[in-house]
Design an enzyme around this catalytic site. Structure first.
Site, PDB file in Angstrom:
ATOM      1  N   ASN A   1       0.841  -1.194   0.000  1.00 24.68           N
ATOM      2  CA  ASN A   1       0.000   0.000   0.000  1.00 24.68           C
ATOM      3  C   ASN A   1       0.884   1.255   0.000  1.00 24.68           C
ATOM      4  O   ASN A   1       2.115   1.161   0.046  1.00 24.68           O
ATOM      5  CB  ASN A   1      -0.933  -0.028   1.211  1.00 24.68           C
TER       6      ASN A   1
ATOM      7  N   CYS B   1       2.003   3.539   2.025  1.00 27.40           N
ATOM      8  CA  CYS B   1       3.046   3.807   3.029  1.00 27.40           C
ATOM      9  C   CYS B   1       3.871   2.580   3.380  1.00 27.40           C
ATOM     10  O   CYS B   1       4.718   2.621   4.279  1.00 27.40           O
ATOM     11  CB  CYS B   1       2.422   4.414   4.284  1.00 27.40           C
TER      12      CYS B   1
ATOM     13  N   GLU C   1       3.206  -0.439   4.732  1.00 28.44           N
ATOM     14  CA  GLU C   1       3.030  -1.335   5.870  1.00 28.44           C
ATOM     15  C   GLU C   1       2.210  -2.584   5.553  1.00 28.44           C
ATOM     16  O   GLU C   1       2.295  -3.574   6.264  1.00 28.44           O
ATOM     17  CB  GLU C   1       2.396  -0.597   7.056  1.00 28.44           C
TER      18      GLU C   1
END
Length: 568
Positions: A250, A252, A254
């Site tokens: 995704n 960012c 994580e």
């Protein structure tokens, strides 16, 4: 338009999540029990689900996932099909990730007689970036995407340079997907082959160091690209034999996701469990268990933007349960961020988190059935979810909770966050202010003036009082990496953590951050050198009037923002 009160938001959210209990045979007493427990998680500031859950749950458009990964196959029509799905995801506040590695390189032959050759993966980024801007106009939040490309793609240099001009592709983070063999070639001073995804033909050989240097220079200059260590990702992937390797994440970084996979997010506020120099372990473990159930219910309460996403969300039941307020907990315990004591605490927190969340997932499997793809994992015990834990940035919900974001250190004694208002929101370190007032006998206004105008080392505090305050740029880059890597040992998905570099850091520091991240077992890393963009998302403020950002941030419950999807 009438704005919901905080109580009305909580009622709407927990009633929709509690109602899921009926689907699995729960009677009205059971529904009331879990509705009450879910509400207490938020009322007591112990846990908050993501902005997607807070904004969308119980509404006419209950899309509760924060993040998605969509396919980009080497097919013109299918790329535009993914563009349409991406717009649907962005419309409901979700962030999207794409792996471009299957797209043929610039100049490669294509079937159209009118064209001289393929435009290459980077050209498609601009189309998706424009879609995001158009879709999000007038929305409550900015859209976010991540694009990755294999380090072995012939267009790798063009991809690394894609954001070399500040402001270009503003809706995208980009990351280079790096395998272990590349890192070994780099260490040995060897070359790697760049291979066409169209036909497997070797296009040319390039020294690994040449790619690495360009990567580090661009990351130093603009904050992009980050890196994804795909072998580390798939060593921890229980479905690799059945569904193949995971290639991207995704926005960012994580959530490691398959194409058409989605995940919801939520984080436990660790600061809420600090008690007189210790941790209230029983309450924390109870919170981990209840939050796991809440997020599992959110899968069934969500309406996804495409039936293929629905199918994989249900087949894998991947969750994104994380933590925030970690820096606040360290300060409450008097533990410096860059210390062995910090790493030891991570091990204890992480071990308890893993044990409790997986116990809960197994209990839910006994109660409701395991995730359908469980039979392909080789696990000895059924579980409800293919993965439970993650570390998200918590940009919105940490402001709602009034705690530090994710596992990041506090940014500065006084700082500004570029959100909501034209000039952002100003914050100050309330614990440091209280210590100054207590130590000096000065008023809050006088102490705050000191904080704005003097560095931490010059404040009138005892050494022991000062030692626990370790702000982002007080911490050596290597310790940012060590903290992320230690958390990763205990986390199922991945860890979102920004390694902060001071403005005067050399390019070699960026290269070392990425090398050490791979060496210590991180699944991915991003860095940011202060001042390398026109305006930083976070800025320290020494001469700015400040106020309590926590009170202002309550407006975020109704204003909304995608949790875990803010561009770095």
């Amino acid at each position: 338009m009438r704005v919901e009160t905080t109580g009305e938001i909580l009622d709407r959210v927990v009633e929709a999540l509690g109602a899921v209990e009926r689907r699995f045979g729960g009677d009205e007493s059971t529904v009331r029990h879990w509705t009450s427990r879910f509400r207490s998680l938020m009322e007591e500031n112990r846990f908050w689900p993501s902005g997607r859950v807070l904004n969308n749950c119980g509404t006419r458009r209950p899309q509760l996932a924060s993040c998605f990964v969509l396919p980009l196959p080497d097919d013109f029509a299918e790329i535009f099909g993914s563009l349409a799905i991406a717009a649907a995801c962005h419309r409901t506040g979700g962030g999207t990730g794409f792996d471009l590695s299957a797209l043929r390189e610039a100049g490669a032959p294509i079937s159209s007689a009118e064209a001289a050759g393929a435009s290459g993966p980077v050209s498609w980024l601009h189309l998706f970036d424009a879609e995001t801007s158009v879709t999000m106009q007038g929305g409550k939040m900015r859209g976010a995407n991540l694009a990755s490309l294999s380090v072995r793609h012939p267009d790798i240099f063009a991809f690394i340079d894609a954001k070399a001009i500040v402001g270009r592709l503003s809706n995208f983070n980009i990351s280079v997907a790096i395998d272990d063999a590349f890192m070994y070639a780099l260490a040995a001073g060897e070359s790697i082959q760049l291979v066409s995804p169209r036909d497997g033909r070797v296009v040319r050989s390039v020294p690994a160091g040449e790619i690495w240097d360009r990567l580090a220079q661009n990351a130093w200059r603009t904050g992009d690209p980050g890196v994804l260590f795909v072998d580390a990702i798939n060593r921890a992937n229980p479905l690799a034999d059945h569904l193949g390797p995971i290639t991207t994440t995704n926005p960012c970084g994580e959530q490691t996701l398959y194409p058409y996979e989605a995940s919801n997010l939520g984080s436990v506020n660790l600061a809420a469990f600090a008690r007189a120099g210790g941790i209230e372990w029983a309450a924390l473990e109870e919170t981990f268990a209840d939050a796991t159930r809440l997020l599992d219910n959110a899968i069934d309460a969500s309406q996804y933007p495409d039936p293929r996403i629905t199918a994989l969300a249900v087949a894998n039941r991947r969750l994104g349960l994380g933590v925030m307020g970690f820096a606040d907990l360290l300060i409450a315990l008097g533990i410096p961020y860059d210390s062995q004591a910090c790493l030891d605490l991570i091990d204890e927190l992480g071990a308890r988190m893993r044990r409790v969340t997986w116990d809960t997932s197994r209990e839910l499997a006994a109660e409701r059935g395991p995730f359908p793809n469980w039979k392909y994992t080789g696990w000895s015990e059924p579980a409800r979810n293919c993965a439970v834990t993650t570390i998200a940035p918590t940009g919105t919900i940490s402001m709602v909770a009034g705690c530090s974001s994710g596992i990041e250190p506090r940014f500065a004694a006084v700082w500004n966050k570029d959100v909501l208002a034209k000039d952002g929101i100003n914050f100050y370190d309330e614990d440091l202010l209280a210590d100054l007032c207590r130590r000096t006998g000065m008023s809050a206004e006088e102490s705050l003036d000191l904080m704005k105008n003097k560095p931490l080392g010059e404040l009138p505090l005892a050494p022991a009082e000062r030692a626990k305050y370790r702000y982002a740029h007080d911490i050596a880059p290597e310790w940012h990496v060590r903290v992320a890597a230690r958390w990763q040992r205990h986390i199922d998905n991945a860890v979102s953590k920004t390694v902060n570099l001071p403005a005067d850091a050399p390019v070699s520091d960026a290269a070392e951050v990425y090398r050490l991240s791979w060496e210590l077992g991180c699944k991915g890393t991003s860095l940011y050198r202060q001042g390398s963009r026109g305006r930083d998302l976070l800025e320290s403020r020494s001469e700015t009037e400040t106020q309590d950002g926590y009170r202002q941030s309550k407006a975020l419950l109704s204003a909304g923002s995608a949790e875990g999807t803010a561009p770095r």
